[in-house]
Design an enzyme around this catalytic site. Structure first.
Site, short mmCIF file in Angstrom:
data_model
loop_
_atom_site.label_atom_id
_atom_site.label_comp_id
_atom_site.label_asym_id
_atom_site.label_seq_id
_atom_site.Cartn_x
_atom_site.Cartn_y
_atom_site.Cartn_z
N GLY A 39 -33.60 3.43 22.15
CA GLY A 39 -33.54 2.00 21.89
C GLY A 39 -32.83 1.13 22.90
O GLY A 39 -33.17 1.08 24.09
N LYS A 70 -35.37 7.73 14.33
CA LYS A 70 -35.67 7.94 15.75
C LYS A 70 -35.16 9.29 16.26
O LYS A 70 -35.82 9.94 17.06
CB LYS A 70 -35.12 6.81 16.61
CG LYS A 70 -33.64 6.50 16.42
CD LYS A 70 -33.28 5.20 17.14
CE LYS A 70 -31.85 4.78 16.83
NZ LYS A 70 -31.52 3.46 17.40
N LYS A 285 16.30 -4.23 4.74
CA LYS A 285 16.99 -3.12 5.37
C LYS A 285 16.63 -1.85 4.60
O LYS A 285 16.76 -1.80 3.37
CB LYS A 285 18.51 -3.34 5.34
CG LYS A 285 19.33 -2.40 6.20
CD LYS A 285 19.12 -2.69 7.69
CE LYS A 285 20.08 -1.90 8.56
NZ LYS A 285 21.47 -2.37 8.44
N HIS A 286 16.13 -0.85 5.31
CA HIS A 286 15.73 0.41 4.69
C HIS A 286 14.76 0.19 3.52
O HIS A 286 14.92 0.74 2.43
CB HIS A 286 16.95 1.22 4.24
CG HIS A 286 17.83 1.63 5.37
ND1 HIS A 286 17.38 2.37 6.45
CD2 HIS A 286 19.14 1.38 5.62
CE1 HIS A 286 18.37 2.56 7.30
NE2 HIS A 286 19.45 1.97 6.83
N GLY A 315 20.84 -5.58 11.95
CA GLY A 315 19.85 -4.56 12.27
C GLY A 315 18.68 -4.53 11.32
O GLY A 315 17.96 -3.53 11.24
N ASN A 428 15.64 1.90 -9.68
CA ASN A 428 15.89 0.81 -10.62
C ASN A 428 16.34 -0.44 -9.86
O ASN A 428 17.22 -0.36 -9.00
CB ASN A 428 16.98 1.21 -11.62
CG ASN A 428 16.49 2.21 -12.63
OD1 ASN A 428 15.43 2.05 -13.20
ND2 ASN A 428 17.27 3.26 -12.89
N HIS A 534 8.68 2.97 -6.48
CA HIS A 534 9.41 4.18 -6.13
C HIS A 534 9.25 4.53 -4.66
O HIS A 534 8.36 4.02 -4.00
CB HIS A 534 8.90 5.36 -6.99
CG HIS A 534 9.32 5.24 -8.42
ND1 HIS A 534 8.46 4.78 -9.41
CD2 HIS A 534 10.50 5.48 -9.02
CE1 HIS A 534 9.10 4.78 -10.57
NE2 HIS A 534 10.34 5.17 -10.38
#
Length: 534
Positions: A39, A70, A285-286, A315, A428, A534
């Site tokens: 093609g 094809k 953070k984290h 940071g 929590n 979580h």
């Protein structure tokens, strides 16, 4: 036994992405490789003056059905699948006039790009490649005798092998390319299956028997969460959700695994705040927010978010829901920040950030829709957990007052704000908020009462740092991501000075918790929606 060196005398090229095609084909021809094509690829090569056999001459059949049929023919697949040192295979090739194909070069119809562009379903379906994956899989299965290329980035490796090994491709290259080929078709099919699942949601089972996940490498990472762990970042196909996967990095050093994870958490949280309504800033953070605030401007919102926990913000990741302006940029760069992510940035703001050469600045092109459906994946040992995205938004919830005292207008606004933030805090989760800003956050504790105490301590510590006469929790409201199983967590909030509470409700001890709230003079509302994270 197949040889380590497989001479390439004949190549079949059929590509959708024609980047580098003509130069690569010309280089093959110059090395004595006969070219076969289909093609549009055939047209591009013949127009470039190359001698190319059309695949229809190979099969004896013309392309038909708008190109849908094809290459699905023994003349093609026999040439790809024949084991070269198998006498029966050789006899079959001779009997049926099938010539071997030593090199297959295929990249697929652009289904993922068509999907990402939001094209109609019929157009997406027309961009589902059939012959391409069939050929790729055939060549990859027979990689001891055939080299398969699915990525224009590998053209150079093929030519380097041909030059270094007398016109042959070595086994190590063929094996590497075979793995890549199967991964490519798997990723391609995963994109199609995932799209069909959403497109035909009413007809598809809630839990399909088979699940597929695929992606394309966005970048290799120096390491994972820790230096001894390997890591990479892949983009999945589909309609783009603004965030780390769509972001352009304007400046700064390479993003790490933890940077990407934290930046995603920050931007998902800030996307809860409609930029047409208010400016908002989230500091993470984290993977946990340590400060979130609304404001009349990004600078005002940043100052209030930073005040929640200035120690943890050092940071951290800063996410904004509006275009970063110079005023906010000047303030943000005053403390060490890992990443700034925003829908866009002004030229002046980008120049201010550029003065901090390591600080990464990402622009996403928009905020994410918190109501957008989608799936969230997580690996466990030997399996994958899949769930729908938490698309519940507090503005859509029917809040039910369960105490004698109803919250006033200010408290109600802060309750909604706090619950919006709690959705993005690891469970929590306890969030104290006042006047559209967090003042204390307790995250990820095994006991909800411990999260309550930590959030209260954070509010008291923020007050000490700011030189305030009393804890920032005084007069604040409290959000809990899940119900209070006992009254102790709620009482800890009351002792810290909170005046109103928002929680899902649904505990066996709801009556006990409501009585405790009434005795403490608290207003409390139930949302009926839990936000575990979580």
């Amino acid at each position: 036994m197949a040889s380590d060196l497989i001479p390439v005398t004949r190549a079949l090229l059929s590509v959708s992405d024609k980047t580098g095609l003509v130069d690569f084909a010309r280089a093959l021809a110059a090395r004595g490789v006969a070219l076969v094509s289909t093609g549009g690829t055939h047209r591009a090569l013949t127009e470039a003056g190359l001698a190319v056999t059309e695949v229809s001459d190979l099969t004896g059949f013309p392309e038909m059905m708008d190109g849908r049929v094809k290459t699905l023919h023994p003349g093609v697949h026999g040439g790809l699948l024949a084991v070269r040192d198998n006498p029966e295979h050789q006899a079959a090739m001779l009997a049926h006039g099938i010539a071997p194909i030593d090199l297959l070069v295929v990249n697929l119809y652009p289904f993922e790009a068509t999907l990402a562009a939001g094209r109609p379903a019929a157009e997406c379906i027309e961009n589902i490649d059939i012959g391409g994956p069939a050929m790729i899989r055939a060549a990859a299965k027979n990689h001891e005798d055939v080299a398969v290329v699915v990525d224009v980035a590998d053209y150079g490796a093929i030519l380097a092998d041909l030059d270094a090994h007398g016109g042959a491709v070595i086994r190590a290259t063929r094996r590497r390319l075979a793995q890549k080929a199967f991964a490519r078709t798997a990723s391609y099919d995963a994109a199609i299956a995932t799209w069909l699942e959403g497109e035909y949601a009413a007809e598809v089972a809630e839990a399909p028997v088979y699940r597929a996940l695929g992606g394309t490498l966005a970048q290799g990472l120096r390491y994972g969460e820790n230096p001894h762990q390997q890591a990479s970042f892949y983009r999945t196909a589909g309609a783009a959700r603004p965030g780390v996967a769509t972001a352009r990095q304007l400046q700064g050093k390479e993003l790490s695994y933890n940077n990407l994870n934290d930046t995603d958490a920050a931007f998902e949280c800030v996307s809860e705040f409609d930029p047409a309504r208010t400016a908002a800033v989230v500091i993470v953070k984290h993977a946990n927010p340590c400060g979130v605030a609304e404001g009349a401007s990004l600078l005002a919102a940043y100052e209030r978010a930073l005040a929640c926990d200035p120690v943890s913000a050092f940071g951290g990741i800063v996410a904004l829901n509006r275009t970063l302006d110079a005023e906010a940029a000047r303030r943000i760069v005053e403390i060490f920040t890992e990443v700034i992510i925003a829908p866009d940035a002004t030229g002046e703001a980008a120049a201010i950030v550029a003065a901090k050469k390591n600080l990464r600045l990402l622009v996403t092109g928009g905020v994410a829709d918190p109501r957008q459906p989608g799936a969230v994946w997580r690996t466990v040992a030997g399996g994958i957990l899949v769930q729908s995205r938490d698309a519940a938004v507090v503005d859509d919830m029917d809040l039910r007052v369960v105490t004698k005292r109803a919250p006033d207008a200010r408290e109600l606004a802060d309750l909604r704000f706090a619950f919006r933030v709690a959705k993005h805090v690891k469970s929590n989760a306890i969030v104290y908020a006042k006047d559209g800003a967090t003042v204390g956050i307790g995250a990820g504790q095994m006991s909800r009462v411990d999260s309550s105490r930590i959030a209260a301590w954070k509010a008291a510590e923020a007050a000490r740092v700011a030189g305030a006469p009393e804890s920032l929790a005084r007069g604040a409201v409290v959000a809990s991501d899940a119900f209070f199983p006992f009254a102790d967590g709620l009482l800890a909030a009351a002792e810290a000075g909170a005046t109103a509470v928002i929680q899902p409700g649904g505990s066996m001890r709801d009556d006990e918790v409501i009585r405790a709230a009434d005795e403490a003079g608290l207003a409390m509302v139930f949302t009926g929606h839990r936000h575990f994270r979580h």
